[in-house]
Design a protein around this motif. Structure first.
Motif: not given
Length: 353
Positions: A281, A303, A328-329, A332, A338, A341
């Motif tokens: 996090t 990230l 899971q992201r 985001h 995003r 990802v």
């Protein structure tokens, strides 16, 4: 200067030199590099103009520059460290952080020791004007280092030493003292172009000429926006910096270990897995990178970098765990995260109705 060198050694400064302040001969090369746009988004490189090549303009009254080298390989680094680092690059699930960034932020470690050296000089000769820098101001560090005998400029543009390779930091103390300059050393790259061949993105566009816009260190640290699509696959599993040109350099068989515990690996950054780091996090990122150079990029870019590396790992068949971490992201809050990802998952963004 013999006393200054001895005091430097006591402070874990590996080598001390002295350079003059007339760097006019370096100005054309600096201007050409900037005009070519090779500095990318590093606007500060251009905004300071030629002040980098004019120490007396940066710090009025400067007459000489004391230069210092500080080796940073952790003390526990094994003899076969180069082979070990190369092997990690072949493990798609591993997260590779540049060696220099695995310990404490060198800016803090080095600058405090340069300041202590200046204070020790003042005890000996009395008060004098000085200011210490460690990659923290418009300073032509490599130029000052080569002029003061710290080494020569390698074809990858880093400074190379016959005694220490290139695994070291450079720092300077601008002083208002007229000190005898150190003798420069001759270059010893010869016909070798191993660093040019090794660069994953071919950022070393010619010997002694680096296009930072293609450099993985620039892309993962300095660059704030999306990483260019064509370069993403070339990043592999490198998430913060890149050591490839240094790993290829034969002179780094002489790289020196640092006795300072500050440069020891922290948080398992020499063995971490991409999935593990991608789960941090923002609060955890800030806690775990406290006192680290990594913190400066922030959680969002952290990230972003990891998403690219996970995408590369996924395309190499890294397994369901990688895909699950990316999914899971997908939602985001950051569009930057995003987008990377989605690229990693080969997902087309949803169109707004």
């Amino acid at each position: 200067m013999s006393k200054v060198r001895a005091w430097g050694q006591e402070l874990a400064l590996s080598q001390i030199g002295v350079a003059g302040v007339d760097l006019r001969s370096a100005e054309p090369g600096l201007l050409a590099w900037l005009e070519a746009g090779f500095h990318g988004e590093m606007a500060y490189m251009a905004s300071h103009g030629l002040k980098r090549a004019r120490p007396a303009e940066l710090v009025p009254g400067t007459v000489s520059v004391i230069t210092a080298r500080m080796d940073y390989l952790p003390e526990a680094t094994p003899p076969d460290w180069v082979a070990h680092e190369r092997q990690r690059l072949l493990q798609p699930g591993e997260a590779v952080v540049s060696v220099y960034a695995r310990g404490r932020d060198y800016h803090k470690v080095f600058r405090s020791r340069l300041q202590k050296l200046a204070e020790r000089i003042a005890v000996e000769i009395g008060p004098f004007g000085h200011r210490a820098f460690t990659d923290s101001a418009p300073v032509l560090e490599a130029e000052l280092a080569t002029r003061s005998g710290q080494g020569w400029r390698g074809k990858h543009t880093l400074v190379l030493s016959r005694e220490a390779g290139s695994m070291f930091f450079l720092g300077e103390i601008y002083v208002d003292l007229a000190l005898p300059p150190s003798e420069p050393v001759s270059a010893h790259c010869g016909a070798c172009e191993a660093c040019l061949v090794a660069c994953p993105t071919q950022a070393i566009v010619a010997p002694y000429r680096l296009d930072a816009r293609r450099c993985i260190s620039y892309l993962t640290i300095e660059h704030a926006g999306p990483i260019p699509l064509e370069l993403r696959p070339l990043l592999g599993n490198r998430i913060y910096g890149c050591d490839d040109c240094q790993l290829a350099c034969p002179w780094n068989k002489f790289a020196q270990r640092s006795p300072l515990p500050d440069f020891a690996e922290r948080e398992g950054l020499g063995t971490a897995q991409l999935v593990e780091l991608f789960a941090w996090t923002e609060a955890e990122f800030l806690r775990r990178t406290e006192g680290s150079a990594i913190r400066r990029i922030g959680h969002e870019r952290w990230l972003r970098n990891l998403a690219v590396a996970l995408g590369n790992a996924r395309r190499q068949g890294a397994g369901a765990q990688v895909e699950q971490a990316l999914v899971q992201r997908l939602e985001h809050p950051s569009e930057l995260v995003r987008e990377h990802v989605r690229w990693a998952l080969d997902v087309t963004p949803r169109r707004k109705p």
